[in-house]
Design a protein around this motif. Sequence first.
Motif, PDB file in Angstrom:
ATOM      1  N   UNK A  63      16.729  10.800  69.444  1.00 56.75           N
ATOM      2  CA  UNK A  63      15.425  10.904  69.260  1.00 56.75           C
ATOM      3  C   UNK A  63      15.295  12.406  68.887  1.00 56.75           C
ATOM      4  N   UNK A  64      14.238  12.854  68.213  1.00 56.13           N
ATOM      5  CA  UNK A  64      13.951  14.350  68.210  1.00 56.13           C
ATOM      6  C   UNK A  64      13.742  15.229  69.299  1.00 56.13           C
ATOM      7  N   UNK A  65      13.108  14.676  70.069  1.00 60.19           N
ATOM      8  CA  UNK A  65      12.425  15.396  71.338  1.00 60.19           C
ATOM      9  C   UNK A  65      13.724  15.324  72.259  1.00 60.19           C
ATOM     10  N   UNK A  66      14.526  14.380  72.466  1.00 61.58           N
ATOM     11  CA  UNK A  66      15.794  14.627  73.171  1.00 61.58           C
ATOM     12  C   UNK A  66      16.667  15.641  72.721  1.00 61.58           C
ATOM     13  N   UNK A  67      16.978  15.507  71.154  1.00 55.82           N
ATOM     14  CA  UNK A  67      17.733  16.403  70.538  1.00 55.82           C
ATOM     15  C   UNK A  67      17.239  17.843  70.859  1.00 55.82           C
ATOM     16  N   UNK A  99      14.384  15.709  57.280  1.00 56.32           N
ATOM     17  CA  UNK A  99      13.595  15.879  58.661  1.00 56.32           C
ATOM     18  C   UNK A  99      12.362  16.520  58.427  1.00 56.32           C
ATOM     19  N   UNK A 100      11.221  15.598  58.477  1.00 57.74           N
ATOM     20  CA  UNK A 100       9.773  15.667  58.287  1.00 57.74           C
ATOM     21  C   UNK A 100       9.131  16.674  59.333  1.00 57.74           C
ATOM     22  N   UNK A 101       7.818  16.967  58.979  1.00 63.21           N
ATOM     23  CA  UNK A 101       7.049  17.885  60.042  1.00 63.21           C
ATOM     24  C   UNK A 101       7.046  17.243  61.292  1.00 63.21           C
ATOM     25  N   UNK A 133      23.158  17.692  55.818  1.00 59.27           N
ATOM     26  CA  UNK A 133      22.806  17.448  57.207  1.00 59.27           C
ATOM     27  C   UNK A 133      22.185  18.530  58.025  1.00 59.27           C
ATOM     28  N   UNK A 134      21.592  18.281  59.255  1.00 57.71           N
ATOM     29  CA  UNK A 134      20.875  18.887  60.138  1.00 57.71           C
ATOM     30  C   UNK A 134      22.032  19.822  60.963  1.00 57.71           C
ATOM     31  N   UNK A 135      21.830  21.146  61.164  1.00 60.99           N
ATOM     32  CA  UNK A 135      22.671  21.923  62.072  1.00 60.99           C
ATOM     33  C   UNK A 135      21.627  22.714  62.977  1.00 60.99           C
ATOM     34  N   UNK A 136      22.295  22.954  64.288  1.00 62.76           N
ATOM     35  CA  UNK A 136      21.464  23.474  65.316  1.00 62.76           C
ATOM     36  C   UNK A 136      22.470  24.609  65.942  1.00 62.76           C
ATOM     37  N   UNK A 137      21.721  25.882  65.839  1.00 61.69           N
ATOM     38  CA  UNK A 137      22.826  26.979  66.651  1.00 61.69           C
ATOM     39  C   UNK A 137      21.681  27.665  67.606  1.00 61.69           C
TER      40      UNK A 137
END
Length: 333
Positions: A63-67, A99-101, A133-137
């Motif tokens: 889930x996005x919140x937990x991510x 990944x929408x709003x 793909x999504x990536x987060x740094x």
Amino acid sequence: MISERDFISNIREQIIPDNKLLVKGIGDDCAVYRIDSADSSRLGLISVDSLVEGVHFDLSWHPPTLLGKKAAAVNISDIAAMGGQPTFLLLSIAVPAKCNESFLEAFVHGFLAQAKAFGAILIGGDTVKSGSDMSVSVTVLGEVSEDCILYRSGAKVGDLVWVSGTLGDAAGGLMICSGAGEHDVLAWPSLIKAHLDPTPEVALGLILSGSGLVTAMIDMSDGLGTDLAHICEESSCGAVIDAGCIPVSDALKSAAAAYDVSCLDLAVSGGEDYRLLFTSPASAKEELCGKVRSGCGMTIYCIGEIVAEQGVSLKSASFDKKVGFTGFDHFRN
């Protein structure tokens, strides 16, 4: 193909640190620098971690919140591993069209909630488009007193090896979430939480660093075998783990039996537990347990000993095997 460890070592060998404010560069959970050249009592900590879709997370079950919470947590854990307090965060996201709003709002909500829980503030970052793909740094900054900071390099022969809680739960959660086998995934909620929503152990890190009884520390992101091998490599020593002393949860035992996998393998080679792994003199055993218990109510577990012979060994009455650097390697897995 070159291993992730060797790749980093090659980079490290090419760098000659020549800045008087730099205390410690590549080789630990955080780089360490002097905040003020005129005041050596406080040191700055800085670290960066990336999460990549398909490698670190799967949007079909995360889930996005937990991510968002996890993206902050895994970086704050690096500060905990040095015995410090997180202060600021920088967030960079590569966002695909899927990944929408509402997804992004939930992700940021989780990230900011986690940061606030540990006294850190998001101060900037970057957002870019991703083709797939999504990536987060995330870059995290923190502070620590110079006389309290803990490195990977302080372990000594005869020291005891400790972990701060049960191991393998996150690996068990990943196994369940990935849908391997036909089982009720809701039967092991604690394992799923360990994978989706880890908690950095900042309070414990502060107690350990302030105790004066801990000689080396690291956070557990790549598995016990690999992370203990990092301490041994930086401390020029080895370690022997008593397999019977490794703490594992009843939930992991149950899930491992249901999925017909080795509970011990998950505990030793599974990653992302984000526990603290540390060493102390044997003479400090009772005092250290007492300080942790009175300071935060936690139980710590002695699982082995630092030895002179290089490498990390896992021993029981029936086997003796090398387990150093057996965890996740981004260049080989």
